[in-house]
Scaffold this active site. Structure first.
Site, PDB file in Angstrom:
ATOM      1  CB  SER A  52     -11.982 -10.063   0.201  1.00  0.00           C
ATOM      2  OG  SER A  52     -10.829  -9.656  -0.514  1.00  0.00           O
ATOM      3  CD  GLN A  60      -5.775  -9.997  -1.596  1.00  0.00           C
ATOM      4  OE1 GLN A  60      -6.380 -10.633  -2.460  1.00  0.00           O
ATOM      5  NE2 GLN A  60      -4.585 -10.352  -1.147  1.00  0.00           N
ATOM      6  NE  ARG A  80       0.585 -15.637   4.627  1.00  0.00           N
ATOM      7  CZ  ARG A  80       1.420 -14.612   4.810  1.00  0.00           C
ATOM      8  NH1 ARG A  80       2.438 -14.752   5.623  1.00  0.00           N
ATOM      9  NH2 ARG A  80       1.226 -13.462   4.196  1.00  0.00           N
ATOM     10  CG  ASP A  89      -2.817 -13.822   5.186  1.00  0.00           C
ATOM     11  OD1 ASP A  89      -3.609 -14.460   4.469  1.00  0.00           O
ATOM     12  OD2 ASP A  89      -2.403 -12.684   4.908  1.00  0.00           O
ATOM     13  NE  ARG A 107      -5.077 -16.391  -4.414  1.00  0.00           N
ATOM     14  CZ  ARG A 107      -4.451 -15.635  -3.514  1.00  0.00           C
ATOM     15  NH1 ARG A 107      -3.175 -15.347  -3.658  1.00  0.00           N
ATOM     16  NH2 ARG A 107      -5.100 -15.181  -2.472  1.00  0.00           N
ATOM     17  CE  LYS A 154      -6.939 -15.818   2.010  1.00  0.00           C
ATOM     18  NZ  LYS A 154      -7.084 -14.410   1.647  1.00  0.00           N
ATOM     19  NE  ARG A 172      -3.838  -2.351   2.130  1.00  0.00           N
ATOM     20  CZ  ARG A 172      -3.878  -3.657   1.892  1.00  0.00           C
ATOM     21  NH1 ARG A 172      -2.754  -4.347   1.718  1.00  0.00           N
ATOM     22  NH2 ARG A 172      -5.033  -4.304   1.800  1.00  0.00           N
TER      23      ARG A 172
HETATM   24  C1  S3P Z   1      -4.426  -9.023   2.149  1.00  0.00           C
HETATM   25  C2  S3P Z   1      -5.678  -9.460   2.475  1.00  0.00           C
HETATM   26  C3  S3P Z   1      -5.999 -10.873   2.708  1.00  0.00           C
HETATM   27  C4  S3P Z   1      -4.753 -11.721   2.927  1.00  0.00           C
HETATM   28  C5  S3P Z   1      -3.658 -11.383   1.976  1.00  0.00           C
HETATM   29  C6  S3P Z   1      -3.266  -9.931   2.066  1.00  0.00           C
HETATM   30  C7  S3P Z   1      -4.227  -7.584   1.894  1.00  0.00           C
HETATM   31  O1  S3P Z   1      -6.693 -11.369   1.581  1.00  0.00           O
HETATM   32  O2  S3P Z   1      -5.058 -13.084   2.842  1.00  0.00           O
HETATM   33  O3  S3P Z   1      -2.504 -12.174   2.244  1.00  0.00           O
HETATM   34  O4  S3P Z   1      -3.073  -7.123   1.885  1.00  0.00           O
HETATM   35  O5  S3P Z   1      -5.243  -6.893   1.720  1.00  0.00           O
HETATM   36  P1  S3P Z   1      -8.287 -11.208   1.462  1.00  0.00           P
HETATM   37  O6  S3P Z   1      -8.594  -9.866   1.913  1.00  0.00           O
HETATM   38  O7  S3P Z   1      -8.642 -11.418   0.037  1.00  0.00           O
HETATM   39  O8  S3P Z   1      -8.845 -12.278   2.347  1.00  0.00           O
END
Ligand code: S3P
Length: 440
Positions: A172, A174, A392, A320, A127, A347, A32
């Site tokens: 999520s 993300q 992991r 995670d 994915r 994942k 970020r």
């Molecule tokens: C992450 C969000 C998580 C996590 C990933 C990093 C991020 O995924 O599993 O390793 O940096 O926003 P999700 O939000 O899709 O679950």
């Protein structure tokens, strides 16, 4: 790129973890800082940047779009180009193994003036991306994907995006972050509602870059056109990487370690609470805050663990850490039950199947469900397990080797470099009896 050299870890039982350990910078926060630094006005400096393959993939992607970034080990200087200053890349952006890069950048790229495409390695190409495509289309983006909405994505430039009010159908961060970044390029306000709490690093980082958000209950709104202003970012150590040591020190009798300057963001730190509920002896020291993120030194001493039912509302905020938590469960008295964790199946590997396979290979009784797993604690035997190309899974089983009755060999550990370069050396310094076996 496929690894030409295969890397295995061989862990001998009997290690004890001791001393102070500084794990590398937080992966989510590093991504970020880089993304916002690239589209900010002015020069951003980032200290503690994770030099892992995933974050370096994000860095290379921005360089290929004309952003000048200087890297001196874990220190970055980024010359921000402003919201609309990115240049068309000459080729598809290859984001390797990194779901965070692919999903967040898709949001950021949907609002650019140029066309581009996003691809990744074999794991990333499997994915789910439909979860980001659907709301981006609602915002007016034009995106086409491979079969079943997977990578590669072709993103058409020159589209005017409009703000939406969107409720996340999957928990999520993300997805949430993808839409907040797209929202910077949209007309009007973009509001995201999250029924289940997920990590809020994007919100905090936007605020660090002086972008005003409206945050109320579970809704986050961003106004289109809000331009990030360059700043200085200090990245804390990654709690997800520290988690392997939290578990290792808990299960290896006589251990006493302190993980220094680790991020403990409350939307991300449920692993600490879960392990404490299992009987772990964990304390937080020197709690402070940098760049809008809380951090602390985390001291862990070995203790007897017991199985628990993991509260479903903790799953997304420990997502995670499940590979590590399940190794703790295998070393606990009684049964640990996980439910509501179907996201673990999508994942870097199917982590329910991968952990079940490895734990069974080490003599542990495991039952899997579509959305979870039951692990009955017991004595781990030595044996050979697969990482399924997942960093992991590899690190979790390295820690399992501390308490097994014989050596544990883990196949295919090259992917550890995506999030934790230097893991075997740091773990060995801490007291893990680990050998790296390469075969080319
Ligand atoms: C992450 C969000 C998580 C996590 C990933 C990093 C991020 O995924 O599993 O390793 O940096 O926003 P999700 O939000 O899709 O679950």
């Amino acid at each position: 790129m496929p690894d030409l050299v295969s890397i295995d870890y061989l862990v001998s039982p009997g290690g004890i973890l001791n001393g102070d350990i500084r794990v590398p910078g937080d992966k989510s926060i590093s991504h970020r800082a880089l993304m916002l630094g690239a589209i900010a006005i002015g020069e951003t400096r980032v200290d503690g940047f994770l030099q892992g393959e995933d974050t370096l993939a994000t860095l290379a992607a921005f360089q290929s779009m004309g952003v000048k970034i200087q890297r001196n080990n874990d220190c970055l200087t980024i010359q921000g180009v402003g919201l609309l200053g990115l240049q068309p890349p000459a080729a598809a952006l290859d984001l390797g193994n990194s779901g965070t890069s692919a999903r967040l950048m898709a949001g950021l790229l949907a609002g650019q003036a140029f066309d581009c495409s996003i691809t990744g390695d074999a794991s990333l190409r499997q994915r789910p991306m439909q979860r980001i495509i659907e709301p981006l289309l609602k915002m007016g983006a034009v995106i086409s994907a491979g079969p079943q909405g997977k990578l590669p994505l072709q993103i058409r430039g020159g589209r005017k995006l409009s703000g939406i009010n969107y409720t996340l159908p999957v928990a999520s961060a993300q997805l949430k972050s993808c839409l907040l970044l797209a929202g910077l390029y949209a007309d009007g306000k973009t509001c995201i509602n999250e029924p289940v709490l997920t990590r809020d690093h994007t919100e905090r980082m936007l605020e660090t870059f002086a972008v005003k958000l409206e945050r109320q209950d579970r809704q986050i709104c961003v106004a289109g056109g809000a331009t990030p202003i360059a700043t200085r970012v200090f990245v804390p150590a990654d709690l997800s990487s520290a988690a392997f040591f939290l578990v290792g020190a808990s299960i290896a009798e006589g251990s006493d370690i302190t993980l220094t300057r680790v991020g403990i963001n409350p939307t991300r730190n449920a692993v600490i609470e879960i392990l404490c509920q299992m009987g772990a002896d964990i304390s937080l020291i020197n709690v402070s805050e940098v760049s809008g993120e809380p951090l602390a030194d985390i001291r862990v001493r070995s203790s007897a663990l017991k199985g628990i039912d993991i509260p479903e509302n903790k799953v997304a905020i420990a997502i995670d850490e499940f590979p590590a938590i399940l190794v703790a469960a295998a070393n606990a008295r009684g049964v640990t039950r996980v439910r509501g964790a179907v996201e673990l199946r999508v994942k870097e590997s199917d982590r329910i199947a991968a952990m079940a396979s490895g734990l069974r290979a080490l003599g542990i009784v495991v039952k899997t469900k579509d959305d979870g797993i039951d692990v009955t604690g017991g004595q781990l035997t030595g044996g050979t397990v697969e990482s399924f190309g997942d960093h992991r899974i590899a690190m979790a089983f390295a820690m399992a080797g501390l308490r097994a009755s014989g050596p544990v060999r883990i196949h295919d550990c090259g992917n550890v470099d995506t999030s934790f370069p230097g893991f075997p050396d740091l773990a060995a310094e801490g007291g893990l009896l680990i050998e790296v076996i390469t075969d080319d």
